[in-house]
Write an enzyme that holds these catalytic residues in place. Structure first.
Site, short mmCIF file in Angstrom:
data_model
loop_
_atom_site.label_atom_id
_atom_site.label_comp_id
_atom_site.label_asym_id
_atom_site.label_seq_id
_atom_site.Cartn_x
_atom_site.Cartn_y
_atom_site.Cartn_z
N LYS A 205 0.81 -1.22 0.00
CA LYS A 205 0.00 0.00 0.00
C LYS A 205 0.85 1.27 0.00
CE LYS A 205 -4.33 -2.00 1.44
NZ LYS A 205 -5.42 -2.08 2.43
N ARG A 240 -3.23 -10.37 4.97
CA ARG A 240 -3.64 -10.40 3.56
C ARG A 240 -2.47 -9.87 2.73
NH1 ARG A 240 -6.30 -7.07 -0.19
NH2 ARG A 240 -7.74 -8.19 -1.56
#
Length: 258
Positions: A205, A240
C-alpha cells in the site's frame, strides 16, 4: 491470505490474472508457498476506483472461484460488497466473505452469510473507495475505528451471526492518512482486545511509498513482509498479502524469535 485480483485495474497487479492459465499458475505457486486462504476479488477497492456492475463482477469472480475449487482444496474468501456475488461464490465453492463495507453497502449480505454459515470479515472504511482518501480526518483514530467495528459486530450478532464467525479488519489505507495507518499498526493489541480474529491488509500500500520512497508497488514486498512479521507479534491472526513466500518466511521467523 493470498490476494487474487481478477480485475483489470487493481493498483499493483491489475490485469495479470485475467485468463484461467495465469490464475491457476498463480494459485499453484501460492499453495506451494504455504497460503492458508485464497482471497478472490473482482472489483478494485483502490482509492478513487469506479464501481463495477454486478454483471461484470460476477463474470470475473465466479469462474475464478469455480476453477480454484475444481483443482484445489484451499479455503476461498470472496472479496466483495455485493450479496449476489457472495451468494454465487458460495455456491461455486467459496468459504468466507470479505466485505470492505462491513456489511453496510448491501442489506442482503448478512442474509447470505447466515444462509451459508460463512465467516465474515468486516472492515473499517471512512467513506467509500471513490472518496475515502479525500482528506480523511479523525479526532481519535483508534477509538473511532474500534467503535465502528464494535457497532458492526453487535449488529451482525443481533441479526443471528455467531460472534466467533466475525473477523475484524481496521482497514489500513481505507480512509486513513499515513499518520492514521501508523497509529493503527502501532496499536494492534488495542484491536485484538475486541476479542475477534484480527486481519491486517497492508500489502504494497501507498503508505509504504510515503515512508520509504518506493514508487513501484511491486517493489514494496520486502517492506510488506517486515510489517507482516511485526503485526503477528502484536496480535494479528491473518495477513492479507500479495507475496505469500516472503510473508510466510517473515512470519515464521518472527514466531520463532518471539
Amino acid at each position: 491470505m493470498g490476494i487474487l485480483n481478477v480485475t483489470p485495474d487493481s493498483f499493483s497487479d491489475g490485469g495479470e490474472l485475467n485468463d484461467p492459465k495465469s490464475l491457476l499458475n498463480q494459485i499453484e505457486t501460492m499453495v506451494d508457498q504455504g497460503v492458508d486462504i485464497l482471497d478472490v476479488g473482482g472489483e478494485s477497492t483502490r482509492p478513487y476506483a469506479e464501481e463495477v456492475s454486478l454483471e461484470e463482477e460476477l463474470h470475473r469472480v465466479i469462474p475464478a472461484v469455480a476453477a480454484i475449487r475444481k483443482y484445489f482444496s484451499t479455503p476461498i474468501s470472496v472479496d466483495t460488497t455485493k450479496a449476489e456475488v457472495a451468494r454465487q461464490a458460495m455456491e461455486a465453492g467459496a468459504n468466507l466473505i470479505n466485505d470492505v463495507s462491513a456489511l453496510r453497502f448491501d442489506p442482503d449480505m448478512i442474509r447470505v452469510a447466515l444462509h451459508y454459515q460463512s465467516p465474515v470479515v468486516i472492515m473499517h472504511m471512512q467513506g467509500n473507495p471513490r472518496n475515502m482518501q479525500q482528506k480523511p480526518e479523525y479526532e481519535d483514530v483508534l477509538t473511532e475505528v474500534s467503535t465502528m467495528l464494535m457497532e458492526r459486530i453487535d449488529w451482525a450478532v443481533s441479526q443471528g451471526m455467531k460472534r466467533e464467525k466475525i473477523i475484524i479488519d481496521p482497514g489500513i489505507g481505507f480512509g486513513k492518512s499515513l499518520g492514521h495507518n501508523l497509529t493503527i499498526l502501532r496499536n494492534l493489541p488495542f484491536f485484538a482486545e475486541l476479542g475477534q480474529l484480527l486481519l491486517i491488509g497492508h500489502s504494497r500500500k501507498s503508505f509504504i511509498h510515503k515512508l520509504l520512497g518506493i514508487e513501484n508497488p511491486r517493489e514494496r514486498d520486502e517492506a510488506s513482509a517486515i510489517i507482516s512479521a511485526l503485526c503477528t507479534t502484536k496480535g494479528a491472526a491473518l495477513i492479507r498479502t500479495h507475496d505469500v513466500a516472503r510473508t510466510v518466511q517473515a512470519v515464521n521467523l518472527a514466531e520463532s524469535l518471539k
